[in-house]
Design an enzyme around this catalytic site. Structure first.
Site, PDB file in Angstrom:
ATOM      1  NE  ARG A  46      -0.773  12.370  98.654  1.00  0.00           N
ATOM      2  CZ  ARG A  46       0.158  12.170  99.567  1.00  0.00           C
ATOM      3  NH1 ARG A  46       0.636  13.206 100.255  1.00  0.00           N
ATOM      4  NH2 ARG A  46       0.612  10.982  99.830  1.00  0.00           N
ATOM      5  CE1 TYR A  77       0.015  11.491  88.576  1.00  0.00           C
ATOM      6  CE2 TYR A  77      -0.315  11.422  90.940  1.00  0.00           C
ATOM      7  CZ  TYR A  77      -0.040  10.785  89.749  1.00  0.00           C
ATOM      8  OH  TYR A  77       0.182   9.439  89.743  1.00  0.00           O
ATOM      9  CE  LYS A  79      -5.558  10.316  99.665  1.00  0.00           C
ATOM     10  NZ  LYS A  79      -4.416   9.506  99.843  1.00  0.00           N
ATOM     11  CG  HIS A 109      -4.644   7.930 104.481  1.00  0.00           C
ATOM     12  ND1 HIS A 109      -3.270   7.930 104.408  1.00  0.00           N
ATOM     13  CD2 HIS A 109      -5.095   7.719 103.219  1.00  0.00           C
ATOM     14  CE1 HIS A 109      -2.901   7.736 103.147  1.00  0.00           C
ATOM     15  NE2 HIS A 109      -3.977   7.601 102.418  1.00  0.00           N
ATOM     16  CB  SER A 167       0.367   7.376  99.936  1.00  0.00           C
ATOM     17  OG  SER A 167      -0.523   8.323 100.448  1.00  0.00           O
ATOM     18  CB  CYS A 210       2.081   1.265 102.860  1.00  0.00           C
ATOM     19  SG  CYS A 210       3.450   2.407 103.082  1.00  0.00           S
ATOM     20  CG  ASP A 236      -6.810   6.608  99.828  1.00  0.00           C
ATOM     21  OD1 ASP A 236      -5.766   6.232 100.390  1.00  0.00           O
ATOM     22  OD2 ASP A 236      -6.964   7.747  99.363  1.00  0.00           O
ATOM     23  NE  ARG A 262      -1.059   6.874  92.944  1.00  0.00           N
ATOM     24  CZ  ARG A 262      -1.300   6.742  94.247  1.00  0.00           C
ATOM     25  NH1 ARG A 262      -2.442   6.242  94.676  1.00  0.00           N
ATOM     26  NH2 ARG A 262      -0.389   7.102  95.125  1.00  0.00           N
ATOM     27  CG  PHE A 286       1.077  -9.944  98.193  1.00  0.00           C
ATOM     28  CD1 PHE A 286       0.795  -8.601  98.015  1.00  0.00           C
ATOM     29  CD2 PHE A 286       2.372 -10.397  97.917  1.00  0.00           C
ATOM     30  CE1 PHE A 286       1.764  -7.725  97.537  1.00  0.00           C
ATOM     31  CE2 PHE A 286       3.351  -9.520  97.441  1.00  0.00           C
ATOM     32  CZ  PHE A 286       3.025  -8.202  97.254  1.00  0.00           C
TER      33      PHE A 286
HETATM   34  O1  SAT Z   1      -2.382  11.432  95.033  1.00  0.00           O
HETATM   35  S1  SAT Z   1      -3.241  10.870  96.075  1.00  0.00           S
HETATM   36  O2  SAT Z   1      -3.148  11.669  97.297  1.00  0.00           O
HETATM   37  O3  SAT Z   1      -4.624  10.832  95.650  1.00  0.00           O
HETATM   38  C1  SAT Z   1      -2.799   9.266  96.408  1.00  0.00           C
HETATM   39  C2  SAT Z   1      -2.120   9.070  97.698  1.00  0.00           C
HETATM   40  O4  SAT Z   1      -1.058   9.614  97.923  1.00  0.00           O
HETATM   41  O5  SAT Z   1      -2.658   8.321  98.540  1.00  0.00           O
HETATM   42 MN    MN Z   2      -4.072   7.500 100.232  1.00  0.00          MN
END
Ligand code: SAT
Ligand code: MN
Length: 596
Positions: A83, A211, A220, A240, A262, A264, A291, A381, A505
């Site tokens: 992003r 992307y 998003k 989020h 994102s 994490c 997400d 990804r 985890f």
């Molecule tokens: O590229 S995305 O925004 O879909 C993934 C992310 O940053 O959470």
């Molecule tokens: Mn995200």
């Protein structure tokens, strides 16, 4: 001749409720001048034809058909891998409505800039019209959109990530309203790249990137930036957050929504497999989403949540048999991988997966170990349907959503922040979310590892002024509301030697158990000015060994450190000026005084 040649919209334009859609598609076609227009129905035949076309032109590379059937590798342009927050704008008539948390442009300027880029950009290309629904197709909480794009890769990803095609078009026809998203990969030139949002017009324009969050506009752009704006006026929340169900040995399931920035660990937590002892006792984690979470108050006063997405766009690096066995099972077939490396026998590979050696890096070059650079891109990804996940909950398709018992905020904090604490009440919890900080990751371009405030993990995604967003959050605390308890976690606390102090985890389940037992009144805690912290005995730590440093840092509370933190939080809130709700300032002052 392309198998996906021109086809007609479903209904007679003039008479049906699709008139607005048809008019917009015609207007976009006149601007972008594609060779042909294809309305996506979401069928298997359509997908097969698109995949075949992308395999033929090299957009997709077939992976090992024995180990990863029907799975593909896409290599994005090397300058288009994440992003781009500095190129992402919210265009509202008043700058103050976008707030200091967004880049802003007047709507007329935003449209002019974008339309100049879009002018003729689809010449020689097919324009795809993608009707989609965010959320279960029959849920009152769901919302529809239409993305127009010239990228078949975007179509294939949107088909996995959303409910795409004929049923969505039918819902749009019924409701007559939808979010308009216009996207072109343009020249993939970083100097001709913008992601613009026009919340009042429910419109998105994105140019120059193929992307992830820049291009899959349902994610998003729609489900967070535009939806957060809609949610404010309609009385709900677009967040989020992952959503998971935690089933205890008595067979009761509590639902938890958790906001982390994102990259994490949202996907890992959402698919968690409990440690062995817990498993034997009958604990289980159910995945609803990894997400995004939309939630609204139900008739009983509780918050009910849906996952607006239908798939996962997960971070590959670090995904392994140890960190996330459910994700590995999920991506064994019918998966699109983007920017991963491959092994000599053409299997997808990334750092942290296993001890095998990659043969080809994410750019398509022979992998050279001596360079010391990663073989997979750090933001590589996988795109995969949620239905393939072994822990996917049947409740994820429930149109009513699931009732949320706990909301969790968290970030990457190497120092200061303990493993977990509970907010005293809703207003305090909103402050905990508003004050959240985290070290930046590779999910966005720019420096990695820099601590920044990322309220509710929404810094890059809130479509309006954060001060108004905090007021909106506070407004849910009203008579009759039965709100979730709010917690903060930090899986990333480090010792003086730089190593993580908490195993993370599967063991994160121990923390989730404590939270749910706080909700049901079965677990203890000590009160501190920053909130309620578990004593080590309040958490089940059987089988884990902690030295004194780990005990102190994970379960202790550093008064002087927090005093400084609250000063910085105060300055941060001040940056929003008079729109910042007084209640939040008061909370911040109350805690600052208690710390002094
Ligand atoms: O590229 S995305 O925004 O879909 C993934 C992310 O940053 O959470
Ligand atoms: Mn995200």
């Amino acid at each position: 001749m392309n198998k996906l040649s021109q086809n007609a919209p479903a209904k007679d334009a003039g008479r049906s409720k699709l008139a607005a859609l048809n008019a917009w598609v015609a207007e976009v076609a006149a601007l972008t001048r594609p060779d042909s227009i294809h309305w996506c129905d979401g069928s298997d035949a359509e997908n097969d034809a698109l995949i075949a076309q992308m395999e033929a032109d090299g957009t997709l590379i077939r992976l090992n058909t024995e180990t990863h059937p029907r799975s593909w590798l896409h290599r994005s342009h090397p300058d288009d891998v994440a992003r781009v927050e500095h190129l992402t704008f919210v265009c509202t008539p008043q700058q103050d409505d976008a707030g200091p948390n967004n880049h802003w442009m007047p709507p007329a300027d935003g449209h002019a800039k974008m339309d100049a880029l879009f002018d003729g950009c689809m010449a020689g290309r097919t324009m795809y019209v993608i009707p989609y629904c965010m959320g279960p197709i029959d849920s009152p909480l769901s919302r529809c959109g239409v993305e127009i794009t010239d990228s078949p890769y975007v179509v294939a990803n949107m088909r996995i990530m959303t409910r795409m095609g004929a049923p969505s078009l039918a819902r749009i026809e019924r409701e007559g309203s939808f979010v308009k998203g216009l996207h072109s990969i343009g020249e993939l030139d970083p100097n001709r790249r913008f992601i613009m949002h026009f919340p009042e017009e429910l419109t998105i324009k994105s140019y120059g990137s193929g992307y992830g969050g820049n291009a899959l506009l349902g994610k998003k752009c729609h489900a967070l930036r535009i939806a957060s704006y809609q949610a404010k006026s309609e009385g709900w929340l677009a967040e989020h957050m992952l959503i998971l169900g935690l089933e205890n040995p008595q067979g009761e399931t509590h639902y938890i929504a958790a906001a982390f920035p994102s990259a994490c660990g949202k996907t890992n937590l959402a698919m968690l497999i409990p440690p062995e002892g817990y498993r034997k006792d009958g604990w289980k984690v159910w995945t609803i989403g990894d997400d995004i979470c939309w939630m609204r108050p139900g008739a009983d006063g509780r918050l009910y949540a849906i996952n607006p997405e239908a798939g996962f766009f997960g971070v590959a690096p670090g995904t392994s048999q140890t960190s996330n066995p459910n994700a590995l099972k999920t991506i064994q077939h019918d998966t699109i991988f983007t920017n991963v490396a491959v092994t000599g026998d053409n299997q997808p590979w990334w750092e942290g997966l296993d001890k095998r050696e990659p043969a080809i890096d994410w750019r398509g070059n022979d992998y050279d170990f001596s360079k010391g650079t990663p073989a997979a891109h750090p933001n590589s990804r996988f795109t995969v349907s949620a239905k393939q996940c072994p822990s996917y909950s049947p409740k994820a398709e429930d149109p009513q959503g699931v009732p949320i018992s706990a909301i969790v905020f968290g970030g990457r904090r190497a120092s200061l922040v303990p493993l977990v604490f509970e907010a005293r009440d809703w207003a305090h919890g909103v402050l905990v979310g508003a004050a959240m900080g985290s070290e930046t990751t590779a999910a966005a371009t720019g420096a990695v590892g820099v601590m920044r405030r990322d309220p509710m993990a929404m810094k890059p995604f809130c479509g309006y002024n954060f001060a108004d967003y905090f007021s909106h959050w506070l407004s849910f605390d009203k008579p009759g509301a039965k709100l979730p308890k709010i917690f903060h976690v930090n899986w990333f606390r480090k010792g003086d030697d730089g190593r993580f102090l908490w195993p993370g985890f599967g063991d994160n389940l121990r923390v989730l158990e404590w939270m749910i037992k706080r909700v049901t009144g079965e677990a203890g805690a000590q009160e501190t000015p920053i909130g309620n912290l578990p004593n080590v005995e309040d958490l089940n730590v059987a089988g884990l060994e902690f030295g004194n440093e780990a005990r102190d840092k994970l379960f202790g509370f550093d008064q002087a450190g927090w005093r400084a933190e609250f000063e910085s939080i105060g300055e941060y809130l001040d940056g929003y000026g008079p729109r910042m709700p007084q209640l939040l300032r008061k909370e911040q002052q109350r805690i600052t005084e208690a710390l002094n």
